[in-house]
Design an enzyme around this catalytic site. Sequence first.
Site, PDB file in Angstrom:
ATOM      1  N   TYR A  51      50.685 -27.075  11.919  1.00  0.00           N
ATOM      2  CA  TYR A  51      51.792 -26.943  12.855  1.00  0.00           C
ATOM      3  C   TYR A  51      51.468 -27.550  14.220  1.00  0.00           C
ATOM      4  O   TYR A  51      52.373 -27.923  14.965  1.00  0.00           O
ATOM      5  CB  TYR A  51      52.170 -25.471  13.012  1.00  0.00           C
ATOM      6  CG  TYR A  51      52.795 -24.890  11.762  1.00  0.00           C
ATOM      7  CD1 TYR A  51      54.153 -25.040  11.521  1.00  0.00           C
ATOM      8  CD2 TYR A  51      52.018 -24.234  10.815  1.00  0.00           C
ATOM      9  CE1 TYR A  51      54.734 -24.538  10.367  1.00  0.00           C
ATOM     10  CE2 TYR A  51      52.577 -23.741   9.648  1.00  0.00           C
ATOM     11  CZ  TYR A  51      53.938 -23.883   9.430  1.00  0.00           C
ATOM     12  OH  TYR A  51      54.504 -23.399   8.286  1.00  0.00           O
TER      13      TYR A  51
ATOM     14  N   MET B  59      47.420 -31.458   6.973  1.00  0.00           N
ATOM     15  CA  MET B  59      48.689 -31.502   6.254  1.00  0.00           C
ATOM     16  C   MET B  59      48.771 -32.761   5.391  1.00  0.00           C
ATOM     17  O   MET B  59      48.175 -33.783   5.678  1.00  0.00           O
ATOM     18  CB  MET B  59      49.859 -31.444   7.229  1.00  0.00           C
ATOM     19  CG  MET B  59      50.258 -30.027   7.590  1.00  0.00           C
ATOM     20  SD  MET B  59      51.904 -29.943   8.330  1.00  0.00           S
ATOM     21  CE  MET B  59      52.221 -28.186   8.176  1.00  0.00           C
TER      22      MET B  59
ATOM     23  N   LYS C  38      62.065 -39.154   7.771  1.00  0.00           N
ATOM     24  CA  LYS C  38      61.225 -38.248   8.540  1.00  0.00           C
ATOM     25  C   LYS C  38      60.204 -37.570   7.643  1.00  0.00           C
ATOM     26  O   LYS C  38      60.549 -37.076   6.583  1.00  0.00           O
ATOM     27  CB  LYS C  38      62.117 -37.190   9.216  1.00  0.00           C
ATOM     28  CG  LYS C  38      61.409 -36.101   9.995  1.00  0.00           C
ATOM     29  CD  LYS C  38      60.952 -34.893   9.208  1.00  0.00           C
ATOM     30  CE  LYS C  38      61.972 -34.237   8.334  1.00  0.00           C
ATOM     31  NZ  LYS C  38      61.381 -33.095   7.566  1.00  0.00           N
ATOM     32  N   THR C  39      58.958 -37.552   8.014  1.00  0.00           N
ATOM     33  CA  THR C  39      57.934 -36.644   7.501  1.00  0.00           C
ATOM     34  C   THR C  39      56.598 -37.052   8.073  1.00  0.00           C
ATOM     35  O   THR C  39      56.231 -38.233   8.034  1.00  0.00           O
ATOM     36  CB  THR C  39      57.830 -36.616   5.956  1.00  0.00           C
ATOM     37  OG1 THR C  39      56.681 -35.833   5.578  1.00  0.00           O
ATOM     38  CG2 THR C  39      57.670 -37.996   5.357  1.00  0.00           C
TER      39      THR C  39
ATOM     40  N   GLY D 170      60.918 -29.758   7.474  1.00  0.00           N
ATOM     41  CA  GLY D 170      59.940 -29.467   8.510  1.00  0.00           C
ATOM     42  C   GLY D 170      60.065 -30.399   9.699  1.00  0.00           C
ATOM     43  O   GLY D 170      60.549 -31.521   9.591  1.00  0.00           O
TER      44      GLY D 170
ATOM     45  N   ARG E 214      65.537 -25.608   5.331  1.00  0.00           N
ATOM     46  CA  ARG E 214      65.274 -26.317   4.082  1.00  0.00           C
ATOM     47  C   ARG E 214      66.346 -26.051   3.021  1.00  0.00           C
ATOM     48  O   ARG E 214      66.090 -26.179   1.827  1.00  0.00           O
ATOM     49  CB  ARG E 214      63.891 -25.929   3.547  1.00  0.00           C
ATOM     50  CG  ARG E 214      62.762 -26.327   4.493  1.00  0.00           C
ATOM     51  CD  ARG E 214      61.389 -25.963   3.921  1.00  0.00           C
ATOM     52  NE  ARG E 214      60.319 -26.264   4.848  1.00  0.00           N
ATOM     53  CZ  ARG E 214      59.723 -27.453   4.965  1.00  0.00           C
ATOM     54  NH1 ARG E 214      60.111 -28.443   4.189  1.00  0.00           N
ATOM     55  NH2 ARG E 214      58.742 -27.647   5.834  1.00  0.00           N
TER      56      ARG E 214
ATOM     57  N   ASP F 216      53.905 -36.390   6.801  1.00  0.00           N
ATOM     58  CA  ASP F 216      52.993 -36.645   5.684  1.00  0.00           C
ATOM     59  C   ASP F 216      52.843 -38.130   5.367  1.00  0.00           C
ATOM     60  O   ASP F 216      51.886 -38.527   4.701  1.00  0.00           O
ATOM     61  CB  ASP F 216      53.473 -35.919   4.421  1.00  0.00           C
ATOM     62  CG  ASP F 216      53.305 -34.412   4.525  1.00  0.00           C
ATOM     63  OD1 ASP F 216      52.758 -33.945   5.540  1.00  0.00           O
ATOM     64  OD2 ASP F 216      53.729 -33.703   3.601  1.00  0.00           O
TER      65      ASP F 216
ATOM     66  N   ASP G 277      63.116 -35.344   0.033  1.00  0.00           N
ATOM     67  CA  ASP G 277      64.080 -34.442  -0.606  1.00  0.00           C
ATOM     68  C   ASP G 277      65.384 -34.370   0.182  1.00  0.00           C
ATOM     69  O   ASP G 277      66.472 -34.321  -0.400  1.00  0.00           O
ATOM     70  CB  ASP G 277      63.468 -33.046  -0.759  1.00  0.00           C
ATOM     71  CG  ASP G 277      62.395 -33.013  -1.831  1.00  0.00           C
ATOM     72  OD1 ASP G 277      62.650 -33.512  -2.950  1.00  0.00           O
ATOM     73  OD2 ASP G 277      61.293 -32.507  -1.561  1.00  0.00           O
TER      74      ASP G 277
END
Length: 559
Positions: free
Chosen positions: A423, A247, A199-200, A78, A142, A202, A173
């Site tokens: 998003y 998120m 990267k994320t 993402g 992905r 979250d 991941d």
Amino acid sequence: MTKSALQIARAAYQPKVPAALKGAVKAVEGESTRSVADRNEIKNLFPNTYGMPVITFEPSDGKVSLPAIRVGVILSGGQAPGGHNVIAGLFDGLKAVNPDSRLYGFILGPGGLLKHNYRELTSDIIDEYRNTGGFDIIGSDRTKLESEENFKTGLDILKKLDITALVIIGGDDSNTNACVLAEYYKASGAGVQVIGCPKTIDGDLKNEQIETSFGFDTACKVYSEMIGNIQRDCNSARRYWHFIKLMGRSASHIALECALQTHPNICIVSEEVQANDVSLNGIVDGIATVIARRAADGNNFGTILIPEGLIEFIPAMKRLIDELNDILASGDEALFKDKKEEEEQRGYIIGKLSRENADLFVSLPHGVARQLTLDRDSHGNVQVSLIETEKLLAELVGRRLAEWRASGRYTGKFATQVHFFGYEGRCAAPTNYDADYCYSLGYTASCLIHAGKTGYMASVRNTTAPADRWIAGGIPITMMMNMEKRNGKIKPVIQKALVKLDGAPFLTFAAGRDLWAATEEYVYPGPIQYFGPTEVCDEPTLTLKLEHQKQTCTCSPES
């Protein structure tokens, strides 16, 4: 392409970088490392990349002159604000050592590597995307790189283009993929280095060496602006309870950071729910209690923050979801899909579940139960973003308040608005912090390549200090790995970082939440600022500052 005034101004922004990256660098090796858990298993799976030392870059007296190289780059998973600056930093780092070095981007993620779909990234292209949000310079997907066939297919195009290093920009991941790929290329003598970048949005990819994943800062500030706007409206109209899902599938870092920034009436932290074995009914009762108390004071309004992954942290729900994942990861999935009618599928699932889980499944609203059986993600897990937890809680709380009204326990008015902020934050223009941090990560990745390293993740630390005091280096990806169950099989993966209930960010939140629940101690952060005082434009997240015990803003919130 028509550009906004902000785009034009941001194109001229020059990211700040650690002092060590402003000239020639040398790689200083620390002690050898080991994985966070399952050390024998990880060592056996990664014999060529296990135990490598942590790398720190320091200024070098001599000028570095190396042959021109060709490097590939992939955006994976993402989107997260700052990805373009990672690529810009990588490009500039390569060119600083040898202007003839070339960078190739694989189109639409790891899938582009397998399809041999690429473009050379030249200065003209790079300059169009500096300091911008999104991943649209080359796109992302992905696709997982897991099989030897995948590795060989990807290696074919790398050899054709004479690429000797590959940078994978992604989450836990994706960086697990990078680690597996690095081990394969090292073991087979392919001559291709693999470097990862964290990267994320979250925020669950971090440890002592990786202070934060890029994009978390920007996304939280975008969401906090919107929450603040809702709270201003909420305090003005004084008639709605806003249930806001944020998120954060596997951890509550976003919800917690936004709570610290905005002071909502309620914020649920999934890790606390799990630790205290709170049931769904317990969560509903807790929310309803705050609403009833505020109603007694004449306040029939408020804000509630809900982490996206909450459902999986409720112990009973987690047991149900785990069993559903096992059922749908096995041959039973085809039999399930053969059932065309929804009620037929429902009956099939109930018949496969254990008694305890079947009873829970039956007790859920049909819509939520249905969402739990939808197609799994690429890791075999339920897609929690499709579960409308905000609507579920709003409905269940409404039912509970109706019961209390009948018994005289509640006399207020209950009207709701539900929101999911997802998003909206993933492709925002990066904050100054993310623009600087990401550029430094990309530049650091180029230094790791020039130092001949593979199986490393770029690391930039000490980021609560001014940028020239940031510390750049690399951490072996195997150091972050453990064994977990994915798609019904035990696999090596990077361990996710959950909210620490004894950590300063959570304890700061816990100390304030009772006051926030009863009053309107709302904070209105406003939009991201790029120009102005450092304390407005360059401050990192409160989470990061608290984790490093830096002094936070003591200004009084508006009420």
